[in-house]
Design a protein around this motif. Structure first.
Motif, PDB file in Angstrom:
ATOM      1  N   SER A 198      59.994 -37.747  78.623  1.00  0.00           N
ATOM      2  CA  SER A 198      60.859 -38.726  79.279  1.00  0.00           C
ATOM      3  C   SER A 198      62.292 -38.482  78.821  1.00  0.00           C
ATOM      4  O   SER A 198      62.533 -37.926  77.755  1.00  0.00           O
ATOM      5  CB  SER A 198      60.444 -40.154  78.919  1.00  0.00           C
ATOM      6  OG  SER A 198      60.712 -40.429  77.556  1.00  0.00           O
ATOM      7  N   SER A 204      67.646 -46.499  73.619  1.00  0.00           N
ATOM      8  CA  SER A 204      68.122 -46.656  75.001  1.00  0.00           C
ATOM      9  C   SER A 204      69.181 -47.743  75.082  1.00  0.00           C
ATOM     10  O   SER A 204      70.224 -47.563  75.714  1.00  0.00           O
ATOM     11  CB  SER A 204      66.957 -47.023  75.928  1.00  0.00           C
ATOM     12  OG  SER A 204      66.075 -45.955  76.047  1.00  0.00           O
ATOM     13  N   TYR A 242      73.003 -44.754  85.704  1.00  0.00           N
ATOM     14  CA  TYR A 242      71.820 -44.640  84.864  1.00  0.00           C
ATOM     15  C   TYR A 242      70.764 -43.843  85.613  1.00  0.00           C
ATOM     16  O   TYR A 242      70.515 -44.085  86.793  1.00  0.00           O
ATOM     17  CB  TYR A 242      71.291 -46.044  84.556  1.00  0.00           C
ATOM     18  CG  TYR A 242      69.922 -46.095  83.939  1.00  0.00           C
ATOM     19  CD1 TYR A 242      69.709 -45.676  82.637  1.00  0.00           C
ATOM     20  CD2 TYR A 242      68.836 -46.576  84.652  1.00  0.00           C
ATOM     21  CE1 TYR A 242      68.447 -45.735  82.060  1.00  0.00           C
ATOM     22  CE2 TYR A 242      67.568 -46.646  84.083  1.00  0.00           C
ATOM     23  CZ  TYR A 242      67.390 -46.224  82.790  1.00  0.00           C
ATOM     24  OH  TYR A 242      66.142 -46.282  82.225  1.00  0.00           O
ATOM     25  N   TYR A 294      66.787 -41.911  84.888  1.00  0.00           N
ATOM     26  CA  TYR A 294      65.692 -41.645  83.965  1.00  0.00           C
ATOM     27  C   TYR A 294      64.633 -40.847  84.703  1.00  0.00           C
ATOM     28  O   TYR A 294      64.598 -40.808  85.930  1.00  0.00           O
ATOM     29  CB  TYR A 294      65.080 -42.938  83.416  1.00  0.00           C
ATOM     30  CG  TYR A 294      64.280 -43.706  84.447  1.00  0.00           C
ATOM     31  CD1 TYR A 294      62.928 -43.464  84.637  1.00  0.00           C
ATOM     32  CD2 TYR A 294      64.891 -44.674  85.245  1.00  0.00           C
ATOM     33  CE1 TYR A 294      62.204 -44.159  85.598  1.00  0.00           C
ATOM     34  CE2 TYR A 294      64.173 -45.370  86.200  1.00  0.00           C
ATOM     35  CZ  TYR A 294      62.827 -45.108  86.369  1.00  0.00           C
ATOM     36  OH  TYR A 294      62.122 -45.788  87.313  1.00  0.00           O
ATOM     37  N   GLN A 319      66.589 -40.165  79.460  1.00  0.00           N
ATOM     38  CA  GLN A 319      67.480 -41.157  80.058  1.00  0.00           C
ATOM     39  C   GLN A 319      68.914 -40.671  79.945  1.00  0.00           C
ATOM     40  O   GLN A 319      69.281 -40.007  78.976  1.00  0.00           O
ATOM     41  CB  GLN A 319      67.354 -42.509  79.362  1.00  0.00           C
ATOM     42  CG  GLN A 319      66.020 -43.153  79.597  1.00  0.00           C
ATOM     43  CD  GLN A 319      65.888 -44.485  78.908  1.00  0.00           C
ATOM     44  OE1 GLN A 319      66.565 -44.779  77.937  1.00  0.00           O
ATOM     45  NE2 GLN A 319      64.991 -45.305  79.405  1.00  0.00           N
TER      46      GLN A 319
END
Length: 184
Positions: free
Chosen positions: A86, A146, A77, A79, A88
Motif C-alpha cells: 500500500s 498517514s 490525495y 492511495y 499514500q
C-alpha cells in the motif's frame, strides 16, 4: 457538452469552488471537473481519484441544496492497495524544486536495517518547492504516519535547511514536525 460549458485544454469541465460550471445551475464533479485548487493559488486542476469524486460530490450537493459552502478546499490525495502493498501521497506533484527520497527500495537492505521485532522499514519521499514541503509519499504507512503526512503537507512548512535531515529521518521527520511545531 463541448461548446455548451467552458472546458480546459485537456477537456476538463471548468467549475468554480462550488462545482458550478459556466452554465448557471449546471454542476460537474469528480474527475471531469477542473476546479480551483486553493493550495496551489487557485490553479485549475483535475483530480482523478475516488477520494476527490466523493468529496466533490458532497460539496456540490451542499451548493445544490442552497447551503452556499465555502470554496472547495481539497488536499490532493492518492492511495493504492495491491495485495500486501500500500502507498499514500498527499500534496502537489507539479514542478517541485527537489524531491528528497528516504528509506530503501532494496528489500534485503531494508530487512537488514530493521530493528529486531520492530516494524518493517519504509520508503518515501518529500516534494519541495520554494523551500516548503508541498507533497509527501509513503509506502506502507500506519494511521499515525498517514495523519502526520496529511497535516504536514497541508501546513506546507519550511523544509529544513539541511535536506539530508529529511533523507535521514524519513517518516519520523513528519511525525516529529507534527508533534513539535504544528500542534494539530
Amino acid at each position: 457538452m463541448k461548446g455548451q460549458v467552458a472546458t480546459d485544454k485537456q477537456g476538463g469541465i471548468i467549475v468554480d469552488g462550488s462545482f458550478q460550471t459556466s452554465v448557471p445551475n449546471v454542476y460537474a464533479i469528480g474527475d471531469v471537473a477542473s476546479f480551483p485548487l486553493l493550495v496551489a493559488g487557485g490553479q485549475l486542476v483535475r483530480q482523478e481519484h475516488v477520494t476527490n469524486a466523493r468529496l466533490s460530490a458532497a460539496h456540490a450537493a451542499k451548493a445544490l441544496l442552497g447551503a452556499n459552502p465555502a470554496p472547495y478546499d481539497y488536499q490532493p490525495y492518492f492511495y493504492s492497495r495491491e495485495f500486501n502493498l500500500s502507498w499514500q501521497f498527499y500534496g502537489q506533484l507539479d514542478s517541485p524544486d527537489r524531491v528528497v527520497t528516504w528509506g530503501s527500495l532494496d528489500e534485503d537492505a531494508a530487512k537488514a536495517s530493521a530493528a529486531p521485532n520492530g516494524p518493517a522499514p519504509k520508503f518515501g519521499a518529500y516534494w519541495i518547492r520554494g523551500g516548503r514541503i508541498i507533497g509527501a509519499f509513503v509506502e506502507g504507512p500506519t494511521g499515525d504516519e498517514s495523519h502526520a503526512l496529511k497535516v504536514l503537507v497541508k501546513a506546507a512548512p519550511a523544509a529544513p535547511a539541511d535536506l539530508n535531515e529529511l533523507k535521514t529521518d524519513g517518516i519520523d521527520w513528519a511525525l516529529n514536525a507534527k508533534l513539535a511545531s504544528l500542534q494539530l
